[in-house]
Design an enzyme around this catalytic site. Structure first.
Site, PDB file in Angstrom:
ATOM      1  N   LYS A 114       0.875  -1.172   0.000  1.00 52.05           N
ATOM      2  CA  LYS A 114       0.000   0.000   0.000  1.00 52.05           C
ATOM      3  C   LYS A 114       0.916   1.226   0.000  1.00 52.05           C
ATOM      4  O   LYS A 114       0.775   2.159   0.801  1.00 52.05           O
ATOM      5  CB  LYS A 114      -0.909  -0.043   1.243  1.00 52.05           C
ATOM      6  CG  LYS A 114      -1.977   1.016   1.294  1.00 52.05           C
ATOM      7  CD  LYS A 114      -3.109   0.806   0.313  1.00 52.05           C
ATOM      8  CE  LYS A 114      -4.064   1.981   0.325  1.00 52.05           C
ATOM      9  NZ  LYS A 114      -5.095   1.895  -0.725  1.00 52.05           N
ATOM     10  N   ASP A 134      -5.713  -3.396  -1.164  1.00 53.89           N
ATOM     11  CA  ASP A 134      -7.170  -3.278  -1.305  1.00 53.89           C
ATOM     12  C   ASP A 134      -7.623  -3.773  -2.680  1.00 53.89           C
ATOM     13  O   ASP A 134      -8.536  -4.602  -2.787  1.00 53.89           O
ATOM     14  CB  ASP A 134      -7.633  -1.835  -1.034  1.00 53.89           C
ATOM     15  CG  ASP A 134      -6.777  -0.784  -1.729  1.00 53.89           C
ATOM     16  OD1 ASP A 134      -5.674  -1.128  -2.196  1.00 53.89           O
ATOM     17  OD2 ASP A 134      -7.203   0.375  -1.807  1.00 53.89           O
ATOM     18  N   ASP A 151      -1.224 -11.788   5.800  1.00 55.37           N
ATOM     19  CA  ASP A 151      -2.222 -12.463   6.635  1.00 55.37           C
ATOM     20  C   ASP A 151      -3.598 -12.358   5.972  1.00 55.37           C
ATOM     21  O   ASP A 151      -4.337 -13.351   5.853  1.00 55.37           O
ATOM     22  CB  ASP A 151      -2.235 -11.761   8.003  1.00 55.37           C
ATOM     23  CG  ASP A 151      -2.804 -12.635   9.103  1.00 55.37           C
ATOM     24  OD1 ASP A 151      -3.166 -13.787   8.822  1.00 55.37           O
ATOM     25  OD2 ASP A 151      -2.890 -12.151  10.245  1.00 55.37           O
TER      26      ASP A 151
END
Ligand SMILES: NC(=O)c1ccc[n+]([C@@H]2O[C@H](COP(=O)([O-])OP(=O)(O)OC[C@H]3O[C@@H](n4cnc5c(N)ncnc54)[C@H](O)[C@@H]3O)[C@@H](O)[C@H]2O)c1
Length: 372
Positions: free
Chosen positions: A211, A244, A268
């Site tokens: 990100k 995302d 994760d």
């Protein structure tokens, strides 16, 4: 004489049952191992104030590998409330033993193969075959957290970051801080492991999940290092995706991906999403791999609501045992175990409740053992 010494860590709840089932299969493989039981989990927290007792840490120093079932974890207040009365108020604090184990033994690579075995009624799509490399000791899991926030921390943040201004006037109890800490070394070695794996296994593409557009310092560094490492593997396509967008694209086009590599938290998240695409928690297996020790486990927890019912699916743990065999260099046994598991899934006669059947944990293991 046994060739391998394996730490056997059943833990809590269904961990005990899936491990007993896995032993049926390993015993059929005629695998020359000495299994040494290790205490871990909630009972040891409750009665000793330590879910990962020192004797288990010592055991792990003396083995070739470990197989781990599952543990129960509870939030701080519930953990304190369940301690034996004589241990309460003594300053002992609960920390997840698996997170401690990863850090203590520097098990830096969390490896999660994601494979849709043909005929599994739970497959999101047939043919999915991904491998996730998740950094396993750093990032938001470093455990450097403050709640309440000490004055020294808030003063340093106020003095060093202008973005801290909106928080600077808050009282120590009015906010909390969890540090995302990533190192160059930790980032480099997980990305390299992903590219090495791709190269050695004929995989075409490594997707770096990040990100970096928002989390500039840590993810920016991770991405920059990934690009550097990728230069050394001209035969492998290097791809990048924001975490995302990645969750959306993985569901939409799972066949566009091959090997995925990510810092701890994003790894994760995507590995649970990926596990759900190939059957869910009854199929999710993982290895926590370091330079000197590797601990293999199903990704599920202790599922208290099913504990003691001989009902849950042992395949995740059986596939974790297959990963352990591979890591130990027992490739033919690993391949035989995978083929037997795949055959039972494809045949569809023996299915646990999650697969729509009524076979017990033990019956599933016996069916796989019978194929060996
Ligand atoms: N690595 C670990 O040991 C680990 C991982 C996750 C959660 N936990 C802990 O486990 C406890 C229970 O957590 P939870 O209920 O949220 O998660 P869980 O993974 O234990 O179970 C959630 C649900 O998933 C299904 N499930 C899990 N394993 C299955 C299997 N082998 N076969 C079929 N279905 C299966 C069941 O419906 C179960 O109720 C908590 O204390 C949690 O902190 C431990």
């Amino acid at each position: 004489m046994a060739k391998y010494r394996i730490a056997w860590l059943p833990g809590d709840g269904i961990g005990v049952e899936v491990m007993a089932a896995t032993r049926i299969v390993l015993d059929r493989l005629d695998f020359a191992a000495e299994y040494v039981h290790g205490d871990i989990g909630w009972e040891f927290w409750r009665t000793e104030g330590d879910a990962f007792p020192a004797r288990t840490i010592e055991l792990l120093k003396s083995v070739d590998a470990a197989l781990f079932g599952a543990i129960t974890s509870k939030p701080a207040k519930a953990a304190e409330a369940e301690l034996l009365p004589e241990l309460r108020g003594k300053g002992v604090q609960y920390r997840s033993p698996i997170v401690r184990m990863r850090q203590l033994f520097d098990l830096w690579n969390c490896l999660r193969p994601i494979k849709a075995y043909p005929g599994n009624p739970l497959n999101y799509k047939e043919g999915i075959d991904l491998v996730v490399f998740r950094e396993n000791t750093e990032d938001l899991y470093a455990g450097v957290e403050f709640s309440p926030v000490p004055q020294a921390v808030s003063a340093t943040l106020a003095a060093t970051s202008k973005n801290f201004a909106p928080f600077a006037g808050l009282g120590a109890d009015e906010y909390a801080v969890s540090c995302k800490i990533n190192t160059r070394r930790g980032s480099e070695r997980i990305v390299r492991a992903a590219f090495e794996f791709a190269q050695q296994n004929g995989r075409k593409k490594v997707t770096v999940v990040h990100k970096a557009n928002v989390v500039r310092a840590t993810d920016g560094m991770f991405l920059e290092i990934a690009r550097e490492v990728a230069q050394g593997y001209p035969g492998i396509q290097q791809d990048e995706a924001n975490i995302d967008a990645m969750t959306m694209w993985l569901l939409k086009n799972p066949f566009n991906y091959d090997v995925l590599v990510a810092p701890n938290l994003y790894g994760d998240i995507i590995s649970d999403l990926c596990a759900q695409m190939v059957g869910g928690l009854g199929f999710g297996c993982s290895g926590n791999i370091g330079d000197n020790l590797a601990v293999f486990e199903p990704t599920h927890g202790s599922a208290p609501k099913y504990a003691g019912q001989n009902k849950v699916n042992p395949i995740a743990t059986i596939l974790a045992a297959k990963m352990m065999l591979e890591w130990l260099g027992e490739k033919p046994r690993a391949a035989a175990l995978e083929a037997a598991t795949a055959a039972v899934i494809a045949e569809g006669r023996v299915r646990t409740y999650d697969m729509g059947g009524s076979a017990t944990t033990r019956q599933m293991a016996e069916a796989i053992a019978a194929r060996l």
